[in-house]
Scaffold this active site. Sequence first.
Site, PDB file in Angstrom:
ATOM      1  N   HIS A  33       0.822  -1.204   0.000  1.00 40.45           N
ATOM      2  CA  HIS A  33       0.000   0.000   0.000  1.00 40.45           C
ATOM      3  C   HIS A  33       0.862   1.262   0.000  1.00 40.45           C
ATOM      4  CE1 HIS A  33      -4.267  -1.061   0.151  1.00 40.45           C
ATOM      5  NE2 HIS A  33      -3.906  -2.153   0.777  1.00 40.45           N
ATOM      6  N   SER A 123      -2.832 -10.554  -8.428  1.00 37.98           N
ATOM      7  CA  SER A 123      -2.863  -9.672  -9.587  1.00 37.98           C
ATOM      8  C   SER A 123      -3.090 -10.378 -10.918  1.00 37.98           C
ATOM      9  CB  SER A 123      -1.601  -8.823  -9.634  1.00 37.98           C
ATOM     10  OG  SER A 123      -1.993  -7.503  -9.865  1.00 37.98           O
ATOM     11  N   ASP A 169       1.798  -3.661  -9.605  1.00 40.43           N
ATOM     12  CA  ASP A 169       1.395  -4.936 -10.203  1.00 40.43           C
ATOM     13  C   ASP A 169       1.854  -5.059 -11.653  1.00 40.43           C
ATOM     14  OD1 ASP A 169       0.184  -5.032  -7.766  1.00 40.43           O
ATOM     15  OD2 ASP A 169      -1.864  -4.877  -8.522  1.00 40.43           O
ATOM     16  N   TYR A 219     -10.137   0.484  -0.540  1.00 41.60           N
ATOM     17  CA  TYR A 219      -8.869   0.809  -1.204  1.00 41.60           C
ATOM     18  C   TYR A 219      -8.841   2.298  -1.560  1.00 41.60           C
ATOM     19  CZ  TYR A 219      -4.970   0.454  -4.496  1.00 41.60           C
ATOM     20  OH  TYR A 219      -3.767   0.620  -5.142  1.00 41.60           O
TER      21      TYR A 219
END
Length: 381
Positions: A33, A123, A169, A219
């Site tokens: 994050h 992912s 990702d 998120y």
Amino acid sequence: MPRDLINAALKGLSRPATVIAVAPGRVNLIGEHIDYCDGFVMPFAIDRSIVIAAAKNGSSEAHLRSEGQPDAAIDLTLPQEIGEPHWANYVRGVIDGFQQLGYDIPGFEACFVSSVPGGAGLSSSAALECATATLLEGLLGISLSKKQKALLCQKAEHDFAQVPCGIMDQFASTFGEENRLVMIDCRSAEVTLVPFENPDLAVIIANTKVHHQLSDGAYAMRRQHTEEALKWLGKPSWRDVTLTDVKARWNDLGDPVNRRARHVVTEIARTQKAAHALAQNDFLLLGELMDASHDSLRDDFEVSCEELDIMVNLAREIGISGGVFGARMTGGGFGGSTVTLCKRECTDVIMTTMRRSYQQATGIVPEIFCSRPSRGAHLVD
Ligand code: ADP
Ligand code: MG
């Protein structure tokens, strides 16, 4: 080379394939994050991929097929728009990126096959985007730089899947190499490949098989908290913020924004220390940093969940005497997977224990496997 996947993808086409593209999922060892906070992150491409076999079909449409999903048709003469089926939006987004660059994409038929579990925090969405971009490179006979490709795929996820993801990702899926972690400086978008080749070391990935629905809104909310905090702290970048700065403004920031800020600055520091620990072969320290990362994500960033905590605690209870260096959640959180760093010789016993104990504790059968850092997106000859 994912031979079985390639064969399955070839079988799914109605004509001989002329292009085969592969792109892997990823797991993040540490640095969670903070890819959208100018931080450092250290993922690697796993040996599970999405494979696309394709051939031009002489039309101006893309015909897409993926097992378990509705077929999709995309008109390549029109500007791309979000539509149904949902999964094709990742493809539409990447097509849009190429069209924005001025490329005229010929009609094609494509079959998608995957070994990346979807929605497991590994992912699959980035794998889908990066495989699609690689396929289009092959169909057009061009090649973008890895960075340009990863950024184009990130934009596809933002604009067409409406997920405001950071750069981790798509960078991991694009830049991955065998035996290398992909250390990303998310401020400069510079990549450093960090050796990860000690044969005594292994990484266990444990999919909790839960995916709590609040994840999407949460998120976006975490991103908002970090942006708010940075504004309050009056700094241009999180890289200019110290823990002392956060503590000095603790009450002004208020709860929970102050704890979000503490996660960001401590996680950036942990990731840099982790790279150093790895270079020194100090796996005990690396494991401690992973443990601390999880605790910070659980308590300060509040993106863990009961099942992730159970899985992490099971690994930690095995401890160093059983070959476990450290464990943490990986990916966005609220479900998905954990990552456990351990001694290679102990992996089978650790995985068996984790599987059994997690099932006992939750009633859920998890998916637990080992993975080495693997090659990023590429075309198959
Ligand atoms: P994650 O990226 O963590 O796996 P996401 O929710 O971001 O989870 O992405 C999962 C979505 O990506 C799926 O809902 C689906 O739309 C798409 N997807 C992933 N793998 C495939 C696949 N093999 N075929 C078609 N769509 C896929
Ligand atoms: Mg995703």
